[in-house]
Design an enzyme around this catalytic site. Structure first.
Site, mmCIF file in Angstrom:
data_model
loop_
_atom_site.group_PDB
_atom_site.id
_atom_site.type_symbol
_atom_site.label_atom_id
_atom_site.label_comp_id
_atom_site.label_asym_id
_atom_site.label_seq_id
_atom_site.Cartn_x
_atom_site.Cartn_y
_atom_site.Cartn_z
ATOM 1 N N ASP A 29 4.456 -6.317 -3.317
ATOM 2 C CA ASP A 29 4.023 -4.953 -2.991
ATOM 3 C C ASP A 29 5.226 -4.199 -2.396
ATOM 4 O O ASP A 29 5.938 -4.717 -1.535
ATOM 5 C CB ASP A 29 2.870 -5.000 -1.982
ATOM 6 C CG ASP A 29 2.179 -3.656 -1.835
ATOM 7 O OD1 ASP A 29 0.973 -3.577 -2.111
ATOM 8 O OD2 ASP A 29 2.851 -2.669 -1.422
ATOM 9 N N ILE A 30 5.441 -2.976 -2.853
ATOM 10 C CA ILE A 30 6.615 -2.189 -2.453
ATOM 11 C C ILE A 30 6.505 -1.661 -1.016
ATOM 12 O O ILE A 30 7.508 -1.322 -0.392
ATOM 13 C CB ILE A 30 6.870 -1.022 -3.444
ATOM 14 C CG1 ILE A 30 8.322 -0.608 -3.459
ATOM 15 C CG2 ILE A 30 5.937 0.145 -3.203
ATOM 16 C CD1 ILE A 30 9.270 -1.669 -3.963
ATOM 17 N N GLU A 88 -5.809 3.278 -4.311
ATOM 18 C CA GLU A 88 -4.583 4.019 -4.637
ATOM 19 C C GLU A 88 -4.214 3.865 -6.123
ATOM 20 O O GLU A 88 -3.863 4.857 -6.769
ATOM 21 C CB GLU A 88 -3.443 3.500 -3.742
ATOM 22 C CG GLU A 88 -2.134 4.239 -3.917
ATOM 23 C CD GLU A 88 -0.988 3.587 -3.148
ATOM 24 O OE1 GLU A 88 -1.233 2.973 -2.078
ATOM 25 O OE2 GLU A 88 0.155 3.679 -3.632
ATOM 26 N N HIS A 93 -6.019 -5.152 -8.873
ATOM 27 C CA HIS A 93 -4.970 -5.987 -8.283
ATOM 28 C C HIS A 93 -5.509 -6.691 -7.058
ATOM 29 O O HIS A 93 -6.231 -6.103 -6.258
ATOM 30 C CB HIS A 93 -3.725 -5.163 -7.926
ATOM 31 C CG HIS A 93 -4.011 -3.906 -7.163
ATOM 32 N ND1 HIS A 93 -4.518 -2.771 -7.778
ATOM 33 C CD2 HIS A 93 -3.896 -3.599 -5.854
ATOM 34 C CE1 HIS A 93 -4.668 -1.819 -6.867
ATOM 35 N NE2 HIS A 93 -4.315 -2.299 -5.686
#
Ligand code: 5GP
Length: 129
Positions: A29-30, A88, A93
């Site tokens: 995850d960024i 989002e 996911h």
């Protein structure tokens, strides 16, 4: 239009890849809740978890378990938490999050990561697969 995660799966935008098989893809995850926060995604683009067909749902859980075990082995933590939200990005996911405390599960606290730390973290997790 393809989701941002489909673009990652196709290699059209970069990500710190953890694992891939025929049907699923995992990457860091960024904007992580903790170092090692990973997303496991079905290649089939479906918005909501409960709309997945049963075999993709079960396959996603099995793939996430395998990736979660590698995270647990690589990242010091009390346990790896699993959650599905999807508010989002409308492409199913599973969040796998190394937890030290409830703070890491809230999505309020975020861990700052440099590109080098992302790369090193992905490498550590991949080694444990
Ligand atoms: P949710 O849809 O479950 O509320 O959250 C989406 C998650 O995807 C967030 O934790 C966010 O940081 C992550 N995310 C959004 N865009 C990207 C991206 O382009 N790359 C990566 N690696 N993660 C992303």
């Amino acid at each position: 239009m393809s989701s941002i995660f489909t673009k990652i799966i196709k290699g059209e935008i970069p990500a710190y890849k953890i694992a891939e098989d025929e049907h699923f893809f995992a990457f860091l995850d960024i904007n992580p809740n903790a170092r090692g926060h990973t997303l496991c995604v079905p290649k089939k683009e479906v918005d909501k978890l409960l709309d997945l067909d049963e075999s993709t749902y079960i396959g996603l859980m099995a793939f996430s378990r395998k990736v979660g075990k590698a995270i647990e082995a690589a990242i010091p933590c009390d346990r790896v938490g699993m959650t599905v939200i999807g508010l989002e990005v409308p492409h199913v996911h599973v969040h796998l999050i190394p937890l030290q405390s409830m703070k890491n599960a809230t999505f309020q606290y975020k861990e700052h990561m440099t590109p080098e730390l992302f790369e090193e973290t992905a490498k550590q997790i991949r080694k444990k697969l």
